[in-house]
Write a protein that holds these residues in place. Structure first.
Motif, PDB file in Angstrom:
ATOM      1  N   TRP A 114       0.809  -1.222   0.000  1.00 26.91           N
ATOM      2  CA  TRP A 114       0.000   0.000   0.000  1.00 26.91           C
ATOM      3  C   TRP A 114       0.841   1.270   0.000  1.00 26.91           C
ATOM      4  O   TRP A 114       0.475   2.266  -0.644  1.00 26.91           O
ATOM      5  N   VAL A 118       0.530   4.175  -2.776  1.00 34.50           N
ATOM      6  CA  VAL A 118       0.163   5.549  -2.378  1.00 34.50           C
ATOM      7  C   VAL A 118       1.212   6.540  -2.878  1.00 34.50           C
ATOM      8  O   VAL A 118       0.877   7.613  -3.401  1.00 34.50           O
ATOM      9  N   ILE A 175      -5.603   0.976   3.284  1.00 32.10           N
ATOM     10  CA  ILE A 175      -6.252   1.991   2.449  1.00 32.10           C
ATOM     11  C   ILE A 175      -7.720   2.129   2.828  1.00 32.10           C
ATOM     12  O   ILE A 175      -8.237   3.249   2.955  1.00 32.10           O
ATOM     13  N   ILE A 321      -7.295   9.324  -3.250  1.00 33.00           N
ATOM     14  CA  ILE A 321      -7.045   8.168  -2.378  1.00 33.00           C
ATOM     15  C   ILE A 321      -8.148   8.056  -1.328  1.00 33.00           C
ATOM     16  O   ILE A 321      -8.651   6.960  -1.042  1.00 33.00           O
ATOM     17  N   SER A 325     -10.882   5.061  -0.943  1.00 28.75           N
ATOM     18  CA  SER A 325     -11.038   4.370   0.333  1.00 28.75           C
ATOM     19  C   SER A 325     -12.504   4.336   0.755  1.00 28.75           C
ATOM     20  O   SER A 325     -13.013   3.304   1.189  1.00 28.75           O
TER      21      SER A 325
END
Length: 417
Positions: A114, A118, A175, A321, A325
């Protein structure tokens, strides 16, 4: 009978507070409204929705407000930097979608951890901003045209990334926790105490340093009042968020401050520090106020303009992001629809000027709260999406009108904005 008077040591602080209040009123009359319209609007909206729909005040809905408006608020934070220099970025919404798709593809199809996914998503955002800023600053293409072209192109890029319409599910727990999990109640209280305490220390130390140097400083009474108000607001928010929100607490417990809240607070503190406490922040305001004067003062105007677009797109990547999520997935509509409109609206409603040179990152947070409250409250009242758009657009027009009128008032009274 002789008139009783307070001791001189007690009169001085009270007189200073009165003078400070009178100065504030004069500034408002002179057109320096700051965040006052956004705060008043937020209070009025909350009161109306609470009366009409008592469920608006429930702990579950209160927590939903934060997660519902988080992505738009973060994107609006980045837009503040572009608006400060008198430019616009119409592609910020789709930029968030492209970056979210990069994250999802790397996580799901390539098995990246992750943190690397990211990082790749945020670097994608920064690269997009670098390209847009270079075209505006170096090539000389108007930002409206450049970002409108990107607005169209990035929809195609997103479609290619998600293979012309595939819904890419995200299963990484870290996430998913960003917008769907909460802090333990105790940690929420600790964070609140540390935050309010840090604010109090900074305010008091700053005031004493200015007074020691013979500079104008806010009266201590005003500072203590701000600290008390912040403590009450933060304490009340943490208390409500720590209430049990699950309908069946025996099976699943749902309480605590959403993780996305401290994330937004950290971003707010960092970018506020950049704008208010660094030479870069002063240069950004200078370019927005008068680019030619800034150039003659030795400021690299092109570099400042490019950096504003980089920050804007970088923040859009973080917003993407958060959106991924919350939705647990990425699809061709991620970052589209009303995301850009709400983000620009949040920045302007909060108090950032469309004319450049005036704005704060806090404006995006306040404006984002207004937008989220309108969307959430009218949804609870059963209004259609059409009515929501009309009301939000009207509020945006009102905010822009207030900004234009306050500028005219400031010019008429000889105050600089």
């Amino acid at each position: 009978m002789a008139t009783q008077t307070l001791p001189e040591k007690q009169q001085a602080p009270q007189a200073a507070v009165r003078v400070h209040f009178r100065d504030y009123v004069e500034r408002v009359r002179g057109g320096e409204l700051g965040a006052l319209p956004a705060v008043l609007g937020l209070v009025v909206l909350c009161v109306i929705f609470s009366i009409v729909r008592p469920a608006f005040l429930s702990a579950g809905n209160f927590a939903n407000l934060f997660t519902q408006g988080a992505a738009v608020t973060v994107i609006a934070m980045g837009l503040v930097f572009v608006l400060l220099i008198g430019e616009i970025d119409l592609s910020a919404g789709w930029t968030s979608g492209v970056c979210a798709a990069v994250l999802a593809v790397l996580l799901t199809f390539h098995g990246w951890p992750w943190y690397l996914a990211v990082l790749a998503a945020m670097l994608t955002g920064a690269l997009i901003g670098l390209v847009l800023g270079t075209l505006v600053a170096k090539v000389g293409i108007p930002s409206f045209v450049v970002t409108l072209a990107a607005f169209l192109a990035f929809q195609g890029v997103l479609l290619l990334l998600v293979k012309e319409g595939t819904n890419i599910s995200i299963r990484d727990e870290t996430i998913l926790a960003i917008a769907n999990s909460n802090l333990p109640p105790l940690l929420g209280w600790i964070g609140a105490a540390v935050g309010v305490g840090a604010y109090a220390v900074v305010q008091i130390v700053q005031a004493r340093r200015r007074a020691a140097r013979g500079l104008v400083a806010d009266p201590m009474g005003v500072i203590y009042f701000r600290i008390a108000v912040l403590a009450v607001i933060v304490g009340a928010a943490v208390y409500v968020l720590n209430l049990e929100r699950s309908r069946n607490a025996l099976l699943v417990s749902l309480k605590g401050v959403p993780i996305v809240v401290p994330l937004i607070v950290l971003l707010l503190l960092f970018w506020t520090f950049v704008l208010r406490r660094t030479a870069y922040g002063r240069h950004l305001y200078a370019v927005g106020g008068n680019a030619e004067a800034a150039r003659r003062a030795g400021i690299n105007v092109d570099r400042i303009r490019i950096s504003a677009f980089v920050i804007c797109s970088f923040m859009a990547s973080i917003g993407g992001i958060i959106a991924a999520s919350r939705a647990n997935s990425v699809d061709p509509n991620t970052g589209g629809s009303n995301v850009l409109l709400f983000a620009v609206g949040a920045a302007v409603i909060g108090g950032t000027s469309l004319f450049g040179g005036k704005g704060r990152v806090l404006d995006a947070v306040l404006g984002g709260a207004v937008v989220a409250v309108i969307d959430n409250g009218m949804g609870l009242m059963g209004y259609s999406a059409g009515v929501k758009f009309i009301v939000t657009g009207s509020v945006l027009l009102l905010a822009a009108s207030v900004d234009a009128l306050s500028r005219k008032r400031a010019a008429a009274t000889g105050r600089r904005r």
